[in-house]
Design a protein around this motif. Structure first.
Motif, PDB file in Angstrom:
ATOM      1  N   MET A 231       0.824  -1.195   0.000  1.00 40.01           N
ATOM      2  CA  MET A 231       0.000   0.000   0.000  1.00 40.01           C
ATOM      3  C   MET A 231       0.862   1.250   0.000  1.00 40.01           C
ATOM      4  SD  MET A 231      -3.282  -0.616   2.353  1.00 40.01           S
ATOM      5  CE  MET A 231      -4.181  -2.136   2.300  1.00 40.01           C
ATOM      6  N   ASN A 232       0.406   2.248  -0.678  1.00 35.39           N
ATOM      7  CA  ASN A 232       1.133   3.502  -0.804  1.00 35.39           C
ATOM      8  C   ASN A 232       0.872   4.362   0.429  1.00 35.39           C
ATOM      9  OD1 ASN A 232       2.141   6.007  -1.601  1.00 35.39           O
ATOM     10  ND2 ASN A 232       1.561   5.677  -3.732  1.00 35.39           N
ATOM     11  N   THR A 233       1.943   4.930   1.026  1.00 32.31           N
ATOM     12  CA  THR A 233       1.758   5.762   2.212  1.00 32.31           C
ATOM     13  C   THR A 233       1.738   7.253   1.893  1.00 32.31           C
ATOM     14  OG1 THR A 233       4.145   5.734   2.626  1.00 32.31           O
ATOM     15  CG2 THR A 233       2.791   4.061   3.750  1.00 32.31           C
ATOM     16  N   GLU A 234       2.062   7.629   0.673  1.00 34.27           N
ATOM     17  CA  GLU A 234       1.986   9.035   0.257  1.00 34.27           C
ATOM     18  C   GLU A 234       0.524   9.406   0.059  1.00 34.27           C
ATOM     19  OE1 GLU A 234       3.506  12.784  -0.732  1.00 34.27           O
ATOM     20  OE2 GLU A 234       4.599  11.037  -0.008  1.00 34.27           O
ATOM     21  N   PRO A 235       0.018  10.427   0.797  1.00 37.96           N
ATOM     22  CA  PRO A 235      -1.407  10.738   0.645  1.00 37.96           C
ATOM     23  C   PRO A 235      -1.728  11.375  -0.703  1.00 37.96           C
ATOM     24  CG  PRO A 235      -0.367  12.326   2.114  1.00 37.96           C
ATOM     25  CD  PRO A 235       0.667  11.286   1.780  1.00 37.96           C
ATOM     26  N   ARG A 236      -2.875  11.050  -1.208  1.00 42.03           N
ATOM     27  CA  ARG A 236      -3.410  11.673  -2.418  1.00 42.03           C
ATOM     28  C   ARG A 236      -4.203  12.896  -1.973  1.00 42.03           C
ATOM     29  NH1 ARG A 236      -4.754   9.321  -7.504  1.00 42.03           N
ATOM     30  NH2 ARG A 236      -2.575   8.809  -7.282  1.00 42.03           N
ATOM     31  N   ILE A 237      -3.914  14.035  -2.564  1.00 42.83           N
ATOM     32  CA  ILE A 237      -4.621  15.273  -2.243  1.00 42.83           C
ATOM     33  C   ILE A 237      -5.858  15.371  -3.126  1.00 42.83           C
ATOM     34  CG2 ILE A 237      -4.510  17.801  -2.275  1.00 42.83           C
ATOM     35  CD1 ILE A 237      -2.807  16.486  -0.068  1.00 42.83           C
ATOM     36  N   ILE A 238      -6.994  15.635  -2.479  1.00 46.21           N
ATOM     37  CA  ILE A 238      -8.251  15.833  -3.204  1.00 46.21           C
ATOM     38  C   ILE A 238      -8.775  17.219  -2.846  1.00 46.21           C
ATOM     39  CG2 ILE A 238     -10.614  15.060  -3.566  1.00 46.21           C
ATOM     40  CD1 ILE A 238      -9.696  12.268  -2.640  1.00 46.21           C
ATOM     41  N   LEU A 239      -8.909  18.064  -3.853  1.00 43.51           N
ATOM     42  CA  LEU A 239      -9.532  19.373  -3.673  1.00 43.51           C
ATOM     43  C   LEU A 239     -11.031  19.177  -3.847  1.00 43.51           C
ATOM     44  CD1 LEU A 239      -7.093  21.503  -5.840  1.00 43.51           C
ATOM     45  CD2 LEU A 239      -7.044  21.159  -3.364  1.00 43.51           C
ATOM     46  N   LEU A 240     -11.792  19.428  -2.787  1.00 40.84           N
ATOM     47  CA  LEU A 240     -13.220  19.155  -2.810  1.00 40.84           C
ATOM     48  C   LEU A 240     -14.024  20.431  -2.972  1.00 40.84           C
ATOM     49  CD1 LEU A 240     -15.503  17.053  -2.452  1.00 40.84           C
ATOM     50  CD2 LEU A 240     -15.466  17.656   0.000  1.00 40.84           C
TER      51      LEU A 240
ATOM     52  N   GLU B 238     -12.329  24.243 -11.547  1.00 41.51           N
ATOM     53  CA  GLU B 238     -11.240  23.518 -12.200  1.00 41.51           C
ATOM     54  C   GLU B 238     -10.091  24.470 -12.540  1.00 41.51           C
ATOM     55  OE1 GLU B 238     -13.502  21.627 -15.272  1.00 41.51           O
ATOM     56  OE2 GLU B 238     -14.453  20.301 -13.786  1.00 41.51           O
ATOM     57  N   LYS B 239     -10.436  25.670 -12.979  1.00 38.89           N
ATOM     58  CA  LYS B 239      -9.410  26.677 -13.269  1.00 38.89           C
ATOM     59  C   LYS B 239      -8.689  27.088 -11.980  1.00 38.89           C
ATOM     60  CE  LYS B 239      -8.858  31.051 -15.711  1.00 38.89           C
ATOM     61  NZ  LYS B 239      -9.545  32.139 -16.412  1.00 38.89           N
ATOM     62  N   LEU B 240      -9.444  27.276 -10.910  1.00 32.57           N
ATOM     63  CA  LEU B 240      -8.867  27.617  -9.610  1.00 32.57           C
ATOM     64  C   LEU B 240      -7.936  26.507  -9.109  1.00 32.57           C
ATOM     65  CD1 LEU B 240      -8.943  29.619  -7.163  1.00 32.57           C
ATOM     66  CD2 LEU B 240     -10.839  28.232  -6.287  1.00 32.57           C
ATOM     67  N   ALA B 241      -8.288  25.276  -9.382  1.00 30.98           N
ATOM     68  CA  ALA B 241      -7.493  24.137  -8.917  1.00 30.98           C
ATOM     69  C   ALA B 241      -6.261  23.866  -9.769  1.00 30.98           C
ATOM     70  CB  ALA B 241      -8.371  22.889  -8.885  1.00 30.98           C
ATOM     71  N   THR B 242      -6.218  24.385 -10.981  1.00 30.41           N
ATOM     72  CA  THR B 242      -5.150  24.044 -11.930  1.00 30.41           C
ATOM     73  C   THR B 242      -3.731  24.221 -11.384  1.00 30.41           C
ATOM     74  OG1 THR B 242      -6.569  24.376 -13.846  1.00 30.41           O
ATOM     75  CG2 THR B 242      -4.190  24.586 -14.214  1.00 30.41           C
ATOM     76  N   PRO B 243      -3.382  25.336 -10.718  1.00 29.98           N
ATOM     77  CA  PRO B 243      -2.008  25.437 -10.204  1.00 29.98           C
ATOM     78  C   PRO B 243      -1.647  24.305  -9.241  1.00 29.98           C
ATOM     79  CG  PRO B 243      -3.067  27.585 -10.158  1.00 29.98           C
ATOM     80  CD  PRO B 243      -4.145  26.588 -10.492  1.00 29.98           C
ATOM     81  N   THR B 244      -2.588  23.908  -8.406  1.00 31.14           N
ATOM     82  CA  THR B 244      -2.332  22.803  -7.475  1.00 31.14           C
ATOM     83  C   THR B 244      -2.228  21.492  -8.229  1.00 31.14           C
ATOM     84  OG1 THR B 244      -3.487  23.933  -5.688  1.00 31.14           O
ATOM     85  CG2 THR B 244      -3.204  21.558  -5.463  1.00 31.14           C
ATOM     86  N   LEU B 245      -3.138  21.257  -9.144  1.00 34.24           N
ATOM     87  CA  LEU B 245      -3.127  20.005  -9.895  1.00 34.24           C
ATOM     88  C   LEU B 245      -1.843  19.839 -10.693  1.00 34.24           C
ATOM     89  CD1 LEU B 245      -6.826  19.983 -11.168  1.00 34.24           C
ATOM     90  CD2 LEU B 245      -5.892  18.891  -9.118  1.00 34.24           C
ATOM     91  N   LYS B 246      -1.286  20.954 -11.164  1.00 36.50           N
ATOM     92  CA  LYS B 246      -0.035  20.897 -11.924  1.00 36.50           C
ATOM     93  C   LYS B 246       1.191  20.724 -11.027  1.00 36.50           C
ATOM     94  CE  LYS B 246      -1.337  23.462 -16.053  1.00 36.50           C
ATOM     95  NZ  LYS B 246      -1.092  24.667 -16.866  1.00 36.50           N
ATOM     96  N   SER B 247       1.123  21.207  -9.788  1.00 34.58           N
ATOM     97  CA  SER B 247       2.320  21.189  -8.944  1.00 34.58           C
ATOM     98  C   SER B 247       2.330  20.106  -7.871  1.00 34.58           C
ATOM     99  CB  SER B 247       2.520  22.560  -8.285  1.00 34.58           C
ATOM    100  OG  SER B 247       1.476  22.834  -7.373  1.00 34.58           O
TER     101      SER B 247
ATOM    102  N   ILE C  42      -8.343  15.510   2.133  1.00 30.55           N
ATOM    103  CA  ILE C  42      -9.327  16.320   1.415  1.00 30.55           C
ATOM    104  C   ILE C  42      -9.172  17.770   1.856  1.00 30.55           C
ATOM    105  CG2 ILE C  42     -11.783  16.794   1.101  1.00 30.55           C
ATOM    106  CD1 ILE C  42     -12.281  13.787   1.516  1.00 30.55           C
ATOM    107  N   ILE C  43      -8.915  18.643   0.884  1.00 32.74           N
ATOM    108  CA  ILE C  43      -8.840  20.082   1.108  1.00 32.74           C
ATOM    109  C   ILE C  43     -10.142  20.690   0.587  1.00 32.74           C
ATOM    110  CG2 ILE C  43      -7.541  22.216   0.697  1.00 32.74           C
ATOM    111  CD1 ILE C  43      -5.810  20.030   2.005  1.00 32.74           C
ATOM    112  N   PRO C  44     -11.043  21.098   1.474  1.00 34.66           N
ATOM    113  CA  PRO C  44     -12.312  21.647   1.008  1.00 34.66           C
ATOM    114  C   PRO C  44     -12.160  23.051   0.422  1.00 34.66           C
ATOM    115  CG  PRO C  44     -12.486  20.854   3.283  1.00 34.66           C
ATOM    116  CD  PRO C  44     -11.031  20.923   2.930  1.00 34.66           C
ATOM    117  N   LEU C  45     -12.631  23.226  -0.788  1.00 34.47           N
ATOM    118  CA  LEU C  45     -12.642  24.539  -1.430  1.00 34.47           C
ATOM    119  C   LEU C  45     -13.922  25.266  -1.017  1.00 34.47           C
ATOM    120  CD1 LEU C  45     -11.313  23.619  -4.990  1.00 34.47           C
ATOM    121  CD2 LEU C  45     -10.029  24.369  -2.972  1.00 34.47           C
ATOM    122  N   PHE C  46     -14.081  25.395   0.279  1.00 32.10           N
ATOM    123  CA  PHE C  46     -15.235  26.052   0.892  1.00 32.10           C
ATOM    124  C   PHE C  46     -14.709  27.221   1.711  1.00 32.10           C
ATOM    125  CE2 PHE C  46     -16.818  21.995  -0.195  1.00 32.10           C
ATOM    126  CZ  PHE C  46     -18.191  21.923  -0.025  1.00 32.10           C
TER     127      PHE C  46
END
Length: 127
Positions: A1-10, A24-33, A66-70
């Motif tokens: 099992m992988n121990t590196e967490p997967r980041i989910i922008l919610l 999706e546009k707001l999330a793009t810098p994070t998704l790319k980096s 999970i990082i809530p975009l709230f």
């Protein structure tokens, strides 16, 4: 099992694709980096949390943040999302951490100030 967490922008989600496109546009810098990071929607749009978790499990990912975009922790973040997380953890045998909403981070206040200052400067420009 992988121990590196997967980041989910919610994000909340909407049936209006223009709304989803904004997030999706707001999330793009994070998704790319941030390797492997994804955006998911709580409801009304895809990909859902279920879809993202299910796909990641196939790749051996078992830890998620999970990082809530709230802007604030209202009913969705106090009740609905934790309920979804409990169900996803039980169904997929994963560990999911729910971070505070981005609105609680003081850096967002700084970013809003910068946007306001940019708009004030733009308003000073001759038409």
């Amino acid at each position: 099992m992988n121990t590196e967490p997967r980041i989910i922008l919610l994000a909340h989600g909407s049936s209006d694709q223009r709304w989803c496109h904004t997030f999706e546009k707001l999330a793009t810098p994070t998704l790319k980096s941030v390797a492997g990071s994804r955006i998911a929607y709580m409801e009304l749009a895809e990909p859902s949390l279920e879809t993202i978790i299910s796909e990641a499990r196939k790749d051996g990912i078992d830890t998620f943040v999970i990082i809530p975009l709230f802007l604030a922790a209202g009913r969705h973040l106090r009740k609905d999302v934790p309920g979804m997380i409990d169900e996803l953890q039980a169904t997929h045998n994963v560990t999911i951490t729910l971070a505070p909403p981005i609105g609680e981070n003081p850096q967002l206040g700084d970013a809003i100030r910068d946007v306001v200052n940019q708009e004030l400067e733009r308003q000073k420009q001759p038409a």
